[in-house]
Design an enzyme around this catalytic site. Structure first.
Site, PDB file in Angstrom:
ATOM      1  N   ASP A 172      28.993  24.247  16.551  1.00  0.00           N
ATOM      2  CA  ASP A 172      27.918  23.267  16.356  1.00  0.00           C
ATOM      3  C   ASP A 172      27.891  22.265  17.507  1.00  0.00           C
ATOM      4  O   ASP A 172      28.470  21.174  17.431  1.00  0.00           O
ATOM      5  CB  ASP A 172      28.113  22.542  15.025  1.00  0.00           C
ATOM      6  CG  ASP A 172      27.955  23.476  13.843  1.00  0.00           C
ATOM      7  OD1 ASP A 172      27.273  24.507  13.992  1.00  0.00           O
ATOM      8  OD2 ASP A 172      28.509  23.187  12.771  1.00  0.00           O
ATOM      9  N   ASP A 186      30.308  32.412   8.641  1.00  0.00           N
ATOM     10  CA  ASP A 186      30.409  31.002   9.022  1.00  0.00           C
ATOM     11  C   ASP A 186      31.411  30.307   8.094  1.00  0.00           C
ATOM     12  O   ASP A 186      31.886  30.876   7.112  1.00  0.00           O
ATOM     13  CB  ASP A 186      29.022  30.368   8.905  1.00  0.00           C
ATOM     14  CG  ASP A 186      28.907  29.042   9.641  1.00  0.00           C
ATOM     15  OD1 ASP A 186      29.790  28.739  10.472  1.00  0.00           O
ATOM     16  OD2 ASP A 186      27.936  28.302   9.390  1.00  0.00           O
ATOM     17  N   GLU A 213      36.940  28.699   8.840  1.00  0.00           N
ATOM     18  CA  GLU A 213      38.168  28.172   9.452  1.00  0.00           C
ATOM     19  C   GLU A 213      39.395  28.250   8.532  1.00  0.00           C
ATOM     20  O   GLU A 213      40.490  28.421   9.074  1.00  0.00           O
ATOM     21  CB  GLU A 213      37.944  26.716   9.914  1.00  0.00           C
ATOM     22  CG  GLU A 213      37.034  26.575  11.104  1.00  0.00           C
ATOM     23  CD  GLU A 213      35.575  26.861  10.768  1.00  0.00           C
ATOM     24  OE1 GLU A 213      34.852  27.369  11.638  1.00  0.00           O
ATOM     25  OE2 GLU A 213      35.156  26.600   9.629  1.00  0.00           O
TER      26      GLU A 213
END
Length: 820
Positions: free
Chosen positions: A504, A428, A431
């Site tokens: 999300d 997670d 990015e």
């Protein structure tokens, strides 16, 4: 394959050596005062090197490379010098080419394979592509390829513009919100932590610069392999133009020929790869929350699933399982003996999946940070300071996953977790996300596998290279066992290493719609193993919304419920007995259909087929399908029509051409028509293509809970020939790469007097069961005789729903069902 030159007007001498083309206009003189944008002049030189053809206007150069019979790559070097030919997306550029050749004409050159022709105009360098019947599929607009000096960073801003046909529609680009059809919109590709994103919000978590164009019933693809921040405009600024451009790097794109959308998607997969076969358990239902802790809470969740008889294969531990959010550690207060807990969960059929983030806490007493610091594995800025930013652990440094040595080190860090029995890993925040600033500054330096680059170049591949290091490390540590990895961020080709979820999302009906479209878009963009946070990550769903989401999730390749810690718990039983029963019914349906779902995954891995197939892929000649986005096929046999409106008890569906069966009632319907069908809360419209052989397992509480003693084959009558496939293997090893698998091909064809079912097998795997239980649906005559491999079967019957039942050996070659 060498180019063939067998016609008098072909310039065999010309393409062997550079030669001036005297009759063309002089190129633009760029030696004088620089201009903002620079354009190609007329072609002055051309030469050939194997399957590559180089055209020059005296300064700039364009490479046209024949990759395969159906794929051609175009590259631009503004001042004649190409960048190193390296790509994280495309491991090997060249494929098999049957034959190709180049010809010179009065005003243009052509480079042709047996399937596609690339035309280069001499006067202005305009490039077009056509099929071998000369139907032009894609053509440059005026001043198509051009560039602009980047005085701040060096290099160029690079641009390409194509003609946008009046009825052309566009699909793909992977992780985008909004309508499935991209026509009329502009997009940016820059991996972004897009918490609670909305309809049409852009950019999101992943970058897949690949799109499909469709006009005049012909499809093509463009893969713009550029990792810098890039942009696409599909007739937004000018309805007659489609453009793509980037803030740096090279103008390099692949033209992928159709003419069918399926052809384009499969050929894109030959470039960027397919997903390896996942562990079979990962196709089961998975339960997650931020966070389940302490251990007693985790065990209670597991106990509830088993006591309530709701199938589940995995329970997730979010960041709170760690010691102060330090990756590869355990919070011993919450989890005093994680090895014991993981074993106890495993004994009850649950796999444990844990999260790992890229941010490593700056702490000299923390062994991971200490090792990374000593080995100089963390990212550094242009003036050699370490890249530091705040995420969950506080002040962090970040590994440079574009460095092969760092990837190897990072992969080995999973050893202790693997030895404890952790079965899956969830990457997670990659990015990469940084609190406050959003992500890294542009001046962060990266190794880029020896090809060097700033964060402008590496940003969009950072998450992909993180999960690559995870996957490759696990593959070594787990020894012939298939790793299960999930990534939030990624770039084209990420499917070789990981599954994804859409990020999300929010507990709203709008997000149920967004997720449905996102998964279809990811699937046709080469990323098959995708799903949503069922029920929404943030916000509060009611029982109806959660149940409709479970129904959609049943036919998402990745089926996981997940929610934020500041929301009410949302397990399948959280909304009362009424909704619990429906949720159980659909989760059980997923386990019943496991052999079909697994077989569809094999079709992706081996043949490049997408798992989720939008209606436009099934019937691209029907222009209306370019705007239909609610329904999709899972594989090519099940049409799924999710209910996306609050309070709905019916919905309109469109059935593609052919004959279809209502999955629930076995009603036969003719395709090519719209119908209004019942869709009460305890159901979701589903249809089975006529001629399908749909395999079915008994309901299990987790994958492989029970030994399979017989497999149900649901056989749907068809008066035209239809092929179905069923794939089997060990379910958790790489033995399938050595042909230890079984691919079964069933062929069904019937009429008003007989039905024939044939089976052919490929592979060396032997399943344990011996028999099929056959249920034949839609028989149009009274059955008098069944002959299996020339032996008559006496033991059969037809029930009150006109379904024919009998058993047969798993190795049958031909079944004949006769009225005579």
């Amino acid at each position: 394959m060498e180019a063939q030159n067998d016609k008098p007007n072909e310039t065999s001498d010309l393409i062997e050596k550079e030669q001036e083309i005297q009759h063309l206009n002089n190129p633009v003189d760029i030696s004088v005062k620089p201009i903002v944008k620079q354009y190609l002049g007329a072609v002055k030189k051309v030469k050939k090197e194997g399957n590559r053809f180089y055209f020059s206007d005296g300064d700039a150069r364009v490479e046209v490379r024949v990759v395969s019979d159906d794929i051609i790559r175009v590259r631009l070097a503004p001042h004649g010098v190409f960048l190193d030919d390296f790509s994280y997306a495309v491991p090997e550029v060249d494929q098999k080419v049957s034959v190709f050749k180049m010809q010179e004409h009065d005003d243009h050159f052509t480079i042709s394979t047996h399937a596609v022709t690339c035309k280069i105009e001499k006067a202005n360098f305009h490039i077009s592509f056509s099929d071998n019947i000369t139907n032009v599929v894609m053509v440059d607009e005026a001043n198509s390829m051009h560039w602009e000096e980047n005085v701040d960073f060096g290099g160029y801003y690079i641009y390409a513009t194509k003609k946008c046909h009046p009825e052309e529609n566009f699909f793909g680009l992977g992780d985008k919100s909004g309508n499935f059809n991209l026509r009329g919109r502009r997009f940016e590709n820059w991996n972004t932590d897009a918490y609670s994103f909305g309809w049409n919000q852009d950019p999101l978590y992943r970058t897949i610069p690949f799109y499909i164009g469709l006009h005049n019933q012909a499809a093509y693809g463009i893969f713009f392999d550029n990792t810098f921040k890039s942009y696409f405009d599909f007739g937004s600024e000018d309805v007659n133009k489609t453009s793509f451009w980037a803030d740096g790097g090279e103008l390099q794109y692949y033209y992928i020929h159709g003419p069918h959308i399926m052809d384009v998607v499969k050929r894109y997969a030959t470039l960027t790869g397919t997903h390896p076969m996942p562990p079979k358990w990962t196709l089961g239902y998975q339960q997650c929350r931020w966070s389940y802790y302490p251990e007693t809470k985790v065990k209670e969740i597991a106990k509830q699933f088993r006591e309530r008889k709701i199938p589940c294969d995995a329970i997730y531990l979010d960041i709170d399982y760690m010691d102060g959010y330090r990756c590869f550690t355990w919070n011993k207060k919450y989890f005093p003996d994680p090895r014991r807990m993981i074993k106890e969960l495993s004994d009850d059929g649950f796999k444990t999946v844990v999260m790992i983030d890229p941010g490593i806490k700056v702490d000299d007493d923390y062994w991971v940070f200490k090792e990374g610091k000593e080995k100089r594995f963390f990212c550094r800025r242009s003036d050699d300071y370490y890249m530091e930013g705040h995420v969950w652990p506080g002040r962090c440094q970040f590994p440079d996953f574009t460095n092969p040595k760092v990837r190897s080190w990072w992969g080995n860090l999973y050893k202790e977790l693997v030895d404890m029995g952790v079965a899956g890993f969830w990457n997670d925040m990659n990015e990469p996300a940084v609190f406050g600033s959003g992500t890294f500054p542009n001046d962060v330096r990266h190794n880029y596998d020896g090809y060097r680059g700033s964060h402008r170049k590496a940003h969009n591949v950072y998450g992909m290279q993180m999960v690559r290091s995870t996957y490759e490390g696990l593959k070594k540590l787990m020894r012939n066992k298939r790793p299960f990895t999930i990534t939030r961020a990624g770039y084209a080709g990420m499917q070789r290493y990981a599954s994804v979820w859409t990020g999300d999302n929010i507990a709203t009906w709008e997000h149920l719609k967004i997720g449905n479209i996102q998964c279809q878009r990811l699937s046709v963009s080469g990323v098959p193993f995708c799903g949503t946070d069922i029920g929404g990550f943030s916000g509060e769903p009611d029982g109806e919304l959660f149940t409709r989401w479970i129904q959609l999730g049943t036919f998402s390749p990745f089926m996981r419920a997940h929610s934020a810690g500041d929301t009410a718990e949302r397990e399948p039983w959280s909304f009362g007995e009424f909704f619990e029963d429906i949720n159980r019914k659909f989760i059980e349906l997923r386990y019943r259909l496991m052999p079909y779902l697994y077989s569809v995954f094999w079709e992706h891995h081996r043949y490049g087929f997408p798992i989720l197939r939008p209606l436009v892929m099934l019937e691209q000649e029907n222009i209306s399908n370019s705007f239909r986005q609610d329904e999709f096929c899972y594989g090519d046999k099940l049409l799924i029509c999710p209910v996306l409106e609050q309070g709905a008890i019916s919905r309109k569906v469109y059935l593609p051409k052919g004959t279809w069966y209502n999955f629930w009632t076995n009603e036969i319907l003719d395709g090519g028509n719209e119908y209004t069908v019942d869709a009460k809360i305890d159901s979701m419209p589903m249809f089975v293509r006529a001629g399908t052989v749909l395999p079915e397992y008994p309901v299990m509480q987790y994958v492989d809970e029970k030994s399979i003693t017989e497999v149900v084959l649901n056989i749907y009558h068809s008066d035209y020939e239809v092929n179905s496939y069923m794939y089997e293997d060990h379910g958790d090893t790489f033995a399938y790469e050595q042909d230890i698998y079984l691919e079964k091909k069933f062929t069904v064809k019937g009429d008003t007097q007989a039905i024939k079912v044939n089976q052919r097998n490929e592979g060396l795997y032997t399943p344990n069961y011996e028999f099929y239980v056959c249920n034949v649906i839609g028989v149009k005559f009274q059955v008098k005789k069944i002959i299996i491999d020339n032996k008559e079967v006496k033991d059969f019957y037809t029930d009150d729903q006109d379904i024919l039942h009998f058993k047969c050996n798993k190795n049958f070659l031909e079944i004949q069902i006769l009225s005579l």
